[in-house]
Write a protein that holds these residues in place. Structure first.
Motif, PDB file in Angstrom:
ATOM      1  N   TRP A   1       0.817  -1.215   0.000  1.00 39.16           N
ATOM      2  CA  TRP A   1       0.000   0.000   0.000  1.00 39.16           C
ATOM      3  C   TRP A   1       0.852   1.267   0.000  1.00 39.16           C
ATOM      4  N   SER A   2       2.107   1.171   0.391  1.00 32.42           N
ATOM      5  CA  SER A   2       2.976   2.351   0.394  1.00 32.42           C
ATOM      6  C   SER A   2       3.211   2.896  -1.008  1.00 32.42           C
ATOM      7  N   GLY A   3       3.000   2.050  -2.021  1.00 32.86           N
ATOM      8  CA  GLY A   3       3.092   2.517  -3.395  1.00 32.86           C
ATOM      9  C   GLY A   3       4.420   2.190  -4.037  1.00 32.86           C
ATOM     10  N   TYR A   4       4.372   1.965  -5.329  1.00 36.56           N
ATOM     11  CA  TYR A   4       5.551   1.543  -6.075  1.00 36.56           C
ATOM     12  C   TYR A   4       6.649   2.603  -6.073  1.00 36.56           C
ATOM     13  N   GLU A   5       6.266   3.869  -6.054  1.00 35.34           N
ATOM     14  CA  GLU A   5       7.255   4.952  -6.086  1.00 35.34           C
ATOM     15  C   GLU A   5       8.215   4.845  -4.909  1.00 35.34           C
ATOM     16  N   ALA A   6       7.665   4.576  -3.717  1.00 34.69           N
ATOM     17  CA  ALA A   6       8.523   4.421  -2.536  1.00 34.69           C
ATOM     18  C   ALA A   6       9.236   3.075  -2.549  1.00 34.69           C
ATOM     19  N   ASP A   7       8.566   2.046  -3.080  1.00 29.62           N
ATOM     20  CA  ASP A   7       9.119   0.692  -3.012  1.00 29.62           C
ATOM     21  C   ASP A   7      10.400   0.549  -3.828  1.00 29.62           C
ATOM     22  N   TRP A   8      10.407   1.093  -5.059  1.00 32.36           N
ATOM     23  CA  TRP A   8      11.609   0.913  -5.871  1.00 32.36           C
ATOM     24  C   TRP A   8      12.776   1.728  -5.322  1.00 32.36           C
ATOM     25  N   LYS A   9      12.472   2.869  -4.726  1.00 35.49           N
ATOM     26  CA  LYS A   9      13.546   3.643  -4.107  1.00 35.49           C
ATOM     27  C   LYS A   9      14.149   2.878  -2.928  1.00 35.49           C
ATOM     28  N   LEU A  10      13.291   2.193  -2.183  1.00 37.11           N
ATOM     29  CA  LEU A  10      13.791   1.399  -1.068  1.00 37.11           C
ATOM     30  C   LEU A  10      14.629   0.229  -1.566  1.00 37.11           C
ATOM     31  N   GLY A  11      14.249  -0.327  -2.723  1.00 36.11           N
ATOM     32  CA  GLY A  11      15.048  -1.391  -3.315  1.00 36.11           C
ATOM     33  C   GLY A  11      16.458  -0.923  -3.636  1.00 36.11           C
ATOM     34  N   ILE A  12      16.587   0.289  -4.159  1.00 40.20           N
ATOM     35  CA  ILE A  12      17.909   0.851  -4.448  1.00 40.20           C
ATOM     36  C   ILE A  12      18.691   1.050  -3.143  1.00 40.20           C
ATOM     37  N   ALA A  13      17.981   1.503  -2.098  1.00 41.52           N
ATOM     38  CA  ALA A  13      18.638   1.689  -0.805  1.00 41.52           C
ATOM     39  C   ALA A  13      19.150   0.359  -0.257  1.00 41.52           C
ATOM     40  N   ALA A  14      18.388  -0.729  -0.494  1.00 41.06           N
ATOM     41  CA  ALA A  14      18.827  -2.048  -0.051  1.00 41.06           C
ATOM     42  C   ALA A  14      20.092  -2.470  -0.785  1.00 41.06           C
ATOM     43  N   LEU A  15      20.138  -2.222  -2.084  1.00 39.34           N
ATOM     44  CA  LEU A  15      21.339  -2.559  -2.860  1.00 39.34           C
ATOM     45  C   LEU A  15      22.544  -1.762  -2.366  1.00 39.34           C
ATOM     46  N   LEU A  16      22.329  -0.504  -2.041  1.00 44.61           N
ATOM     47  CA  LEU A  16      23.414   0.313  -1.497  1.00 44.61           C
ATOM     48  C   LEU A  16      23.924  -0.286  -0.188  1.00 44.61           C
ATOM     49  N   GLY A  17      23.002  -0.806   0.606  1.00 46.57           N
ATOM     50  CA  GLY A  17      23.395  -1.428   1.860  1.00 46.57           C
ATOM     51  C   GLY A  17      24.330  -2.611   1.658  1.00 46.57           C
ATOM     52  N   PHE A  18      24.077  -3.396   0.629  1.00 45.65           N
ATOM     53  CA  PHE A  18      24.934  -4.551   0.390  1.00 45.65           C
ATOM     54  C   PHE A  18      26.308  -4.143  -0.121  1.00 45.65           C
ATOM     55  N   VAL A  19      26.395  -2.990  -0.763  1.00 45.58           N
ATOM     56  CA  VAL A  19      27.713  -2.448  -1.119  1.00 45.58           C
ATOM     57  C   VAL A  19      28.481  -2.115   0.159  1.00 45.58           C
ATOM     58  N   VAL A  20      27.793  -1.503   1.124  1.00 51.21           N
ATOM     59  CA  VAL A  20      28.413  -1.180   2.410  1.00 51.21           C
ATOM     60  C   VAL A  20      28.861  -2.456   3.118  1.00 51.21           C
ATOM     61  N   LEU A  21      28.021  -3.493   3.085  1.00 56.35           N
ATOM     62  CA  LEU A  21      28.375  -4.769   3.711  1.00 56.35           C
ATOM     63  C   LEU A  21      29.627  -5.364   3.064  1.00 56.35           C
ATOM     64  N   ALA A  22      29.678  -5.337   1.734  1.00 56.29           N
ATOM     65  CA  ALA A  22      30.833  -5.905   1.028  1.00 56.29           C
ATOM     66  C   ALA A  22      32.112  -5.155   1.388  1.00 56.29           C
ATOM     67  N   LEU A  23      32.039  -3.826   1.452  1.00 56.40           N
ATOM     68  CA  LEU A  23      33.216  -3.037   1.802  1.00 56.40           C
ATOM     69  C   LEU A  23      33.644  -3.297   3.246  1.00 56.40           C
ATOM     70  N   THR A  24      32.651  -3.459   4.129  1.00 56.28           N
ATOM     71  CA  THR A  24      32.970  -3.752   5.529  1.00 56.28           C
ATOM     72  C   THR A  24      33.706  -5.080   5.657  1.00 56.28           C
ATOM     73  N   ARG A  25      33.225  -6.095   4.946  1.00 52.25           N
ATOM     74  CA  ARG A  25      33.850  -7.415   5.048  1.00 52.25           C
ATOM     75  C   ARG A  25      35.241  -7.431   4.415  1.00 52.25           C
TER      76      ARG A  25
END
Length: 551
Positions: free
Chosen positions: A435-459
């Motif tokens: 219900w939050s809407g696709y506009e917010a959902d895809w942006k959150l998906g990009i934020a999740a991908l950014l998080g995994f970049v941070v995880l990879a750099l941390t490791r």
């Protein structure tokens, strides 16, 4: 060989454990103070425009769904009373990769709340005549001016300083502001209902539900869910609770009950106090176009100008108090992920006041950056609601998995009918995400991908011999789940292309959610791995032992 406790000593990351200094009332007010923020000042108008009088159904629906999620968090927080719980519960059940995903979403959402609340504070300050005549903090389109950015930065610095000085000070200040934030809305309800109650408004402007079920559901992410968020903040600070097994669950449940009752009364009072002529032809502008202070406007209209003055004062106190607490929560989340070594361990450093100083400073910096791409209150609400839905979804599935894999552990509070309520909670969180809407959902998906970049750099910064396994098998369900939700959002009726038929879209979300939930439970780590993870974290947090009768 058992690991030595780090209570009162330096940990591997060079930090000491957190101070257990917060009692029941402090925890309860931390959650309640998080729930009562800018949402009560802005939510009623926003939801009424979208759903009309049926916005009441939106509040009932949201409170029911979030109550299930709150009760799931209550069991987890009492059973595993450590800091940054929303990041650590999935870590216990599924390992570092899932724990990071949950923690990243939790942290992203929490770290954005403080600037959101600052935005709300500045927006209300701009409505005060004498202030607006001297300082312009908002452009006509609602974005911050240079003066607004400066004042917003000062407020963020105040939040940071209070948090660094110690959890006892932060909890004490929050308890005072939470009492004020509860009293003013109650006073508003009493005054408006006693001076103006137009029962005809509940069927005006196209009937009780002028936009049908779609309006009811669309109102949820537009302000309703956002307003009720925050019950989990007591759990984020459980690592600093004096008696967490007893107090954490009670604090969450009481805060959620008080917040829900208050918001329902506020919505009723708002609708009833409106001028019937303003909603006779629809709900597009129930209190006038561009009016940002609906309750103050209504108070003035019914002859209670003194209440409008109180509301404008509270409009500064209420969001600011919430921003203070959320900065503390964001700091505990990055602290928790630092302890799990999925973020740099420098984030676990604790200062003389025994709070995570580096994590607090990080929350300030990221909060400042949030002013730039999202310079208005409403621009951030949808994204934060989506992030909160993902964060909340991890709790019931982790709870179900931990009951299966760690079922012998003492549980001071148990979610009633957990075998049913845990899957239901996961479904509810996914529906809120949709219900939050696709506009917010895809942006959150990009934020999740950014998080995994941070995880990879941390490791990459951790010597290979010291890197723990990510438990990738236990995480196999996460990306199909998140990707599936984004795809359904794209095909759906809330910001998507709308090819899914009405109601059948909800059936699809429900069936998909249940399939993911039970798959995730089966993929959870084996009991011995769960026990080892819990033991290691509890030793580092100096968790009080359960009562002898519960062992």
């Amino acid at each position: 060989m058992s690991r030595p406790s780090v209570a009162g000593s330096e940990s591997a990351a060079g930090s000491r454990h957190l101070q257990r200094a917060v009692g029941f009332w402090g925890l309860m007010f931390i959650s309640l103070g998080s729930i009562i923020g800018s949402g009560w000042l802005l939510g009623a108008l926003t939801t009424a425009v979208i759903a009309g009088p049926a916005s009441l159904v939106s509040w009932v629906l949201a409170s029911t769904m979030l109550a299930v999620l709150a009760l799931a968090h209550a069991e987890l927080g009492a059973t595993y009373p450590i800091a940054g719980g929303t990041a650590r519960f999935p870590f216990f059940a599924f390992g570092p990769l899932v724990g990071f995903t949950a923690g990243w979403m939790s942290w992203l959402r929490s770290v954005l709340i403080s600037p959101i609340e600052v935005e709300a504070t500045l927006s209300y300050m701009d409505r005060i005549g004498w202030f607006h005549d001297r300082v312009h903090v908002l452009h006509p389109n609602g974005t911050l001016t240079t003066a607004g950015l400066v004042i917003g930065t000062i407020l963020m610095l105040v939040f940071t300083l209070i948090n660094i000085l110690g959890v006892r000070l932060m909890s004490g200040i929050n308890s005072v502001t939470a009492v004020v934030k509860t009293a003013v809305p109650l006073l508003t309800v009493v005054v408006l209902m006693s001076l103006a109650f137009h029962g005809s408004n509940f069927t005006a402007g196209g009937g009780f539900a002028p936009h049908g079920a779609h309006g009811v559901f669309a109102a949820l992410p537009a302000g309703v869910v956002f307003a009720l968020l925050g019950f989990e903040q007591a759990i984020q600070l459980a690592g600093e609770a004096r008696d967490p097994q007893r107090d954490v669950s009670r604090a969450v449940i009481v805060a959620m009950a008080v917040g829900t009752a208050l918001y329902l009364l506020l919505q009723v009072a708002f609708i009833a106090a409106l001028n019937p002529e303003a909603v006779a032809d629809g709900w597009a502008n129930p209190v006038g176009a561009g009016n940002f202070g609906p309750y103050a406007t209504l108070a003035t209209a019914v002859g209670a100008g003194w209440l409008a003055t109180i509301l404008y004062v509270d409009a500064v106190i209420s969001p600011a108090g919430t921003g203070l607490v959320y900065m503390a929560g964001a700091a505990r989340l990055s602290y928790a992920m630092g302890r799990e070594r999925v973020l740099p361990t420098v984030l676990t450093q604790v200062g003389r006041s025994r709070v995570p100083v580096v994590s607090t400073l990080l929350a300030f910096v990221v909060g400042e950056l949030a002013f730039l791409p999202f310079p208005s209150w409403q621009a951030l609400v949808g994204l934060v609601t989506s992030a909160a839905a993902v964060m909340y979804a991890f709790a019931p599935v982790a709870l179900h998995a931990l009951r299966v894999r760690d079922g012998d552990r003492n549980r001071p509070y148990r979610l009633p009918a957990g075998q049913i309520m845990a899957p239901a909670g996961f479904v509810f969180a996914n529906l809120i995400f949709y219900w939050s809407g696709y506009e917010a959902d895809w942006k959150l998906g990009i934020a999740a991908l950014l998080g995994f970049v941070v995880l990879a750099l941390t490791r990459r910064g951790i010597p290979a011999a010291e890197r723990s396994g990510l438990r990738a098998k236990s995480a196999l369900w996460v990306w199909p789940w998140l990707g599936g939700l984004v795809l359904i959002g794209y095909l759906g009726r809330y910001g998507g292309i709308g090819v899914l038929p009405e109601w059948w879209d909800l059936v699809l979300v429900i069936v998909f959610s249940l399939a993911v939930h039970y798959t995730a439970v089966r993929l959870a780590m084996p009991p011995e791995a769960v026990d080892a993870a819990v033991q290691h974290e509890e030793e580092g947090e100096s968790v009080p032992p359960p009562p002898a009768s519960a062992r």
